[in-house]
Design an enzyme around this catalytic site. Structure first.
Site, PDB file in Angstrom:
ATOM      1  N   GLU A 283       0.865  -1.179   0.000  1.00  0.00           N
ATOM      2  CA  GLU A 283       0.000   0.000   0.000  1.00  0.00           C
ATOM      3  C   GLU A 283       0.902   1.230   0.000  1.00  0.00           C
ATOM      4  O   GLU A 283       1.823   1.315   0.805  1.00  0.00           O
ATOM      5  CB  GLU A 283      -0.899   0.001   1.234  1.00  0.00           C
ATOM      6  CG  GLU A 283      -1.852  -1.176   1.317  1.00  0.00           C
ATOM      7  CD  GLU A 283      -2.668  -1.162   2.599  1.00  0.00           C
ATOM      8  OE1 GLU A 283      -3.495  -0.248   2.764  1.00  0.00           O
ATOM      9  OE2 GLU A 283      -2.451  -2.049   3.440  1.00  0.00           O
TER      10      GLU A 283
ATOM     11  N   ARG B 167       5.134 -13.717   9.331  1.00  0.00           N
ATOM     12  CA  ARG B 167       5.746 -12.439   9.015  1.00  0.00           C
ATOM     13  C   ARG B 167       7.098 -12.338   9.716  1.00  0.00           C
ATOM     14  O   ARG B 167       7.404 -13.093  10.641  1.00  0.00           O
ATOM     15  CB  ARG B 167       4.842 -11.286   9.463  1.00  0.00           C
ATOM     16  CG  ARG B 167       4.716 -11.159  10.977  1.00  0.00           C
ATOM     17  CD  ARG B 167       3.679 -10.128  11.377  1.00  0.00           C
ATOM     18  NE  ARG B 167       3.965  -8.844  10.784  1.00  0.00           N
ATOM     19  CZ  ARG B 167       3.119  -7.803  10.844  1.00  0.00           C
ATOM     20  NH1 ARG B 167       1.940  -7.941  11.437  1.00  0.00           N
ATOM     21  NH2 ARG B 167       3.451  -6.650  10.314  1.00  0.00           N
TER      22      ARG B 167
ATOM     23  N   LYS C  95       3.666   1.217  10.611  1.00  0.00           N
ATOM     24  CA  LYS C  95       3.734   2.436   9.807  1.00  0.00           C
ATOM     25  C   LYS C  95       3.246   3.640  10.596  1.00  0.00           C
ATOM     26  O   LYS C  95       3.794   4.744  10.483  1.00  0.00           O
ATOM     27  CB  LYS C  95       2.909   2.275   8.526  1.00  0.00           C
ATOM     28  CG  LYS C  95       3.571   1.422   7.466  1.00  0.00           C
ATOM     29  CD  LYS C  95       2.741   1.400   6.203  1.00  0.00           C
ATOM     30  CE  LYS C  95       3.370   0.503   5.143  1.00  0.00           C
ATOM     31  NZ  LYS C  95       2.522   0.425   3.923  1.00  0.00           N
TER      32      LYS C  95
END
Length: 545
Positions: A37, A268, A278
């Site tokens: 994104e 992950r 973020k």
């Protein structure tokens, strides 16, 4: 909670799935994707996904798409797009093709939405956000049907078209899938597909005021691009049933072709001493705790690149960590070791004095300079040699001299002899406190590489830089940005993560390019913005701590 660990070798279950699909003929050629994104810079955790997706595609002769999931215009910027493209190309090299965008498919996604309404699989809900949240239920309580769930197909289609036309304010309606409000999987309780958002998009401008939800857009993007294996981290595992539901409904309606993409989840990357949120990284940037997204201390790929981390180091790290089905913590030292290992192979050696103390070689001619040929890499003769000037006045490290040394100290002190690396043996005569200068005498017959050079045995060997030829530069001693193993925010910042010094460097470093170098005895460094950044120390100093 899992303790930090050094990962062992793990079976790559994803590779096994791919090989079975190719063997069965389900797929002739595989295609993967990396779908960031554009709402921030890529962080270290993304390196694993990038290398996994591009690596598998390369291994099996397939393709990997870089595709931006640009479905949330209020948080997206072209700066982020540019930085992500740059980081991916840096990490994977020639494999990186031109990027694709979710916004490329907005028209088709809307067509799919109308089909879902017409086939009775979606409806327009006019509840408030609070009402929807309340009626969704919980893990222990089933959800409640929306009072608008029974709207007719004609009414739903009319409302959807008016939503697209911009007749309603933000939040007035949402388009929802019609699945099962009593499902034990909350993600199947009529998830939202579209919301009204009157925001300008960085690519489509004002064309749309109705934007798809990520969980709706992502499966469609995969299918349109004919992705065979959609690799996601474990937090998307509960979303897989909706992923499959949506694609099958659209395939049944003739909008998509089979075989459909298969979503596969893997663990992950969780590193100690690193924050990958973020939201928190944006806060560090906006509040000035760091000097931008590409600050060399930041856990971003842009920051890692400026710090001197290498794509090959990341590849070695990804191989060492492996691909697992369960989350675990990886100690940051594993990443540093991989970088150190690679840099040791490729980085030419240079001499640099970080805490300078002057030495005067009293019996060396005042105006004389001689060039010494010094190997660029002691273990790699093929890297050649370089000329380094030697003169009467030299810089040495301050801790290479002591007036009253402890037992076992073999460097300079009055009456002791040491070898100046690649040059001569010198004997310390005295220390001039007023001038802050060590005075020595050299033994001319001990020049390195000449017959009889080892006639005088010494235990100490120190590096140096010629004063009149030295390149003075700012050197930034970088350390981990966070002092705690599992940081939560700015309170965990390491106050010692950046130390700026004025150092005296070997003259050849005046023309340093972008290649990594090893400052002998100090670590690996890279030239960056009128100075040098330390990439990693020669040895891990955090394990002891």
């Amino acid at each position: 909670m899992n303790k930090p660990q050094h990962p062992g070798s793990t079976s790559n279950f994803i590779r096994q799935v791919i090989e079975a699909d190719l063997a069965s003929g389900k797929h002739v050629k595989i295609r993967t994707r990396f779908p960031p994104e554009p709402n921030g810079y890529l962080h270290l955790g993304h390196s694993k996904s990038i290398l996994l997706n591009y690596g598998l595609a390369k291994e099996y002769g397939g393709l990997c798409n870089l595709r931006f999931d640009d479905t949330n215009p209020e948080k997206e910027e072209q700066e982020y797009v540019d930085s992500i493209v740059d980081s991916v190309k840096w990490l994977v090299g020639e494999q990186a093709a031109a990027p694709l965008y979710a916004s490329d498919y907005f028209d088709f996604m809307y067509q799919c939405a109308e089909h879902l309404v017409e086939s009775g699989n979606a409806y327009v809900d006019s509840q408030s956000a609070e009402e929807m949240k309340h009626n969704r239920g919980s893990f222990t309580q089933a959800g409640v049907d929306s009072p608008f769930r029974s709207r007719s197909t004609a009414e739903n289609l009319d409302l959807l078209k008016r939503m697209r036309a911009g007749e309603f304010p933000d939040g007035a309606h949402v388009l929802r899938a019609k699945i099962d409000m009593a499902s034990p999987n909350i993600n199947l309780r009529d998830p939202a597909l579209y919301r009204i958002k009157k925001e300008k998009h960085h690519r489509t401008g004002d064309k749309w005021c109705l934007y798809p939800m990520y969980t709706y857009a992502h499966p469609i993007e995969d299918a349109v691009e004919k992705i065979t294996h959609s690799l996601c981290t474990l937090e998307f595992e509960d979303q897989r049933p909706f992923y499959d539901w949506l694609l099958n409904k659209l395939a049944d309606g003739g909008l998509l072709e089979r075989p459909l993409p298969q979503q596969i989840e893997f663990a992950r990357l969780q590193l100690t001493h690193v924050l990958l949120s973020k939201r928190l990284l944006i806060k560090l940037v906006e509040e000035g705790h760091v000097d931008g997204w590409d600050d060399p201390r930041m856990p971003t790929l842009a920051g890692a690149r400026r710090r001197g981390y290498t794509p090959e180091g990341f590849r070695r790290f990804a191989e060492r960590v492996g691909v697992a089905k369960e989350n675990s913590w990886i100690d940051y030292s594993v990443l540093e070791d991989c970088m150190r290992e690679h840099l040791n192979e490729i980085a030419p050696r240079r001499m640099a004095v970080l805490d300078p103390l002057k030495v005067v070689v009293e019996n060396y001619p005042t105006d004389q300079t001689e060039e010494l040929l010094i190997p660029n890499h002691p273990q790699k003769p093929d890297m050649g040699k370089r000329p380094v000037p030697f003169s009467r006045e030299l810089w040495i490290e301050r801790d290479d001299y002591q007036d009253s040394p402890p037992k076992g100290y073999f460097r300079l002190f009055p009456g002791n002899k040491v070898r100046l690396r690649y040059a001569y043996v010198v004997e310390c005569v005295s220390y001039d406190k007023a001038a802050d200068t060590v005075r020595c005498r050299y033994l001319p017959e001990t020049r390195s590489g000449t017959p009889g050079s080892d006639s005088v045995k010494v235990k100490g060997n120190i590096h140096w830089v010629s004063v009149k030829h030295a390149h003075q530069a700012e050197v930034r001693l970088l350390d981990r940005l966070f002092k705690t193993e599992k940081p939560e925010g700015q309170d965990d910042l390491n106050p010692g993560s950046l130390k700026k010094i004025r150092a005296q460097l070997e003259s050849g470093l005046r023309e340093a390019g972008t290649e990594a170098v090893q400052f002998e005895r100090h670590g690996y460094f890279i030239a960056d913005r009128d100075g040098f950044n330390r990439t990693v120390t020669l040895r891990d100093s955090w394990q002891k701590t």
